[in-house]
Design an enzyme around this catalytic site. Sequence first.
Site, PDB file in Angstrom:
ATOM      1  N   MET A 129       0.836  -1.200   0.000  1.00 23.66           N
ATOM      2  CA  MET A 129       0.000   0.000   0.000  1.00 23.66           C
ATOM      3  C   MET A 129       0.871   1.250   0.000  1.00 23.66           C
ATOM      4  SD  MET A 129      -3.152  -1.024   2.476  1.00 23.66           S
ATOM      5  CE  MET A 129      -4.144   0.262   1.735  1.00 23.66           C
ATOM      6  N   ASP A 130       1.944   1.208   0.783  1.00 24.24           N
ATOM      7  CA  ASP A 130       2.873   2.335   0.836  1.00 24.24           C
ATOM      8  C   ASP A 130       3.445   2.611  -0.548  1.00 24.24           C
ATOM      9  OD1 ASP A 130       4.596   4.324   1.741  1.00 24.24           O
ATOM     10  OD2 ASP A 130       6.142   2.899   2.352  1.00 24.24           O
ATOM     11  N   GLU A 131       3.827   1.554  -1.248  1.00 24.94           N
ATOM     12  CA  GLU A 131       4.400   1.708  -2.580  1.00 24.94           C
ATOM     13  C   GLU A 131       3.365   2.293  -3.559  1.00 24.94           C
ATOM     14  OE1 GLU A 131       7.243   1.721  -3.726  1.00 24.94           O
ATOM     15  OE2 GLU A 131       6.912   1.621  -5.874  1.00 24.94           O
ATOM     16  N   THR A 166       6.917   8.722   2.229  1.00 28.28           N
ATOM     17  CA  THR A 166       5.814   8.479   3.148  1.00 28.28           C
ATOM     18  C   THR A 166       6.085   9.232   4.452  1.00 28.28           C
ATOM     19  OG1 THR A 166       5.427   6.285   2.251  1.00 28.28           O
ATOM     20  CG2 THR A 166       4.583   6.712   4.452  1.00 28.28           C
TER      21      THR A 166
END
Lengths: 239, 239
Positions: free
Chosen positions: A170-172, A187
Amino acid sequence: MIRRGFPVAARLSHHRVLPGVPHVLPRLTSASAFGSSTESLVSEFCVEKTDLKDYVLPNASWFPDMLSMYQEFLEKTKADGWLKLPSFKSNRDHIQGLKIPSGFAVSSGTSSDQGDWRIFTRCIQVEGQGYEYVIFFHPTKKKSVCLFQPGPYLEGSPGCAHGGSLAAMMDETFSKTAYLAGEGLFTLSLNVRFKKCFPAAAAGRGLVPVRVTMSSGGPITDCPACLGPTTEEGGVPRK
Amino acid sequence: MIRRGFPVAARLSHHRVLPGVPHVLPRLTSASAFGSSTESLVSEFCVEKTDLKDYVLPNASWFPDMLSMYQEFLEKTKADGWLKLPSFKSNRDHIQGLKIPSGFAVSSGTSSDQGDWRIFTRCIQVEGQGYEYVIFFHPTKKKSVCLFQPGPYLEGSPGCAHGGSLAAMMDETFSKTAYLAGEGLFTLSLNVRFKKCFPAAAAGRGLVPVRVTMSSGGPITDCPACLGPTTEEGGVPRK
């Protein structure tokens, strides 16, 4: 070997997921790429390199649901303005020629060919064992959809994808969306609530379509489709 | 190859980090291991197996700071009640004989020897390229310290560890702490605020000592020592 049929599922929260990801970094130098137009960022990111492997291309490990959704979004790239983002071994292969923050200048011009660096979500290169994913981006809507199939190297509890592996995916997705939208690179805040366990490489179920929509207040996300089983089907709720 | 000397640093927030990790899972069956004593959980987790590689043992890729802090905590295992947690390729090798939730029964008795499953934070087996870490746990204090050195396969932005890789390492530390404290197995809530970029495999700097303390309201964490450079030394703040 990829295990199949593990009877659990995950659904990520609709709320408070990675709210700070796309925030711009106010202390970055004027040499930063941020503030560039989405058009120029996309054109520089989607570099045409025939000598680099593009990891978003389907392979034999992809499950039917992953392939069908990939084909669905591939059709949208022909008419609806969606772009399929290439994914090389390292971000270094995407940002060639881009101005990046001065603190990163030492590595800005260094291709992954000159050293064995890998973007975390491409750290496992054995097909089907780690991250299998593709991100589609809509420049006008500043929206991304990530199709993701976790393999058995992403395990946490037996048979279940590690929460950290889902959060990293999700971060990516968020960081790529924020970057291409000209909103930033790093982030700042990662905030995920997990509702169910998610199988690692369960046949046809290891797929989380993450939908990210940019807004002035940062991205919001929802996971409208979880292809894992429901609680009634044997899913193990996390709460 | 491991890059060295990248002049950035990270400091993870002292606040609101993974508050929900150790929450018990109320819908788990009575066959669950949760509720067992820390003593029995530790004895079953720290299984004596001479045929399995223990990835917490130092190797040639460890930087001096990593080694010195490892030695410091190793001394504490002799007198201060700390335990060095073993880390095999998969959680399946740690939980043999444990009762786990019914939804996981299909894999509870399956060793990683019978299939190529890997815990996410041990997915990269090339020394120094991925996660190098060791977790020390204090059963009485229900406190853990994780010493972690990220390699070049954990990269996000060039030279910088991927935020997802740092979050996954914290998630793993919290989940092991919560599990051995008898508080639960799964991450419910993952909440990290990043303050600075963190180098991937920068010489002597790729180390984040994460300190986790269990409390009735969940774990709290602080990162009192960041061995990367300060902003004045060239670190790039995230906000």
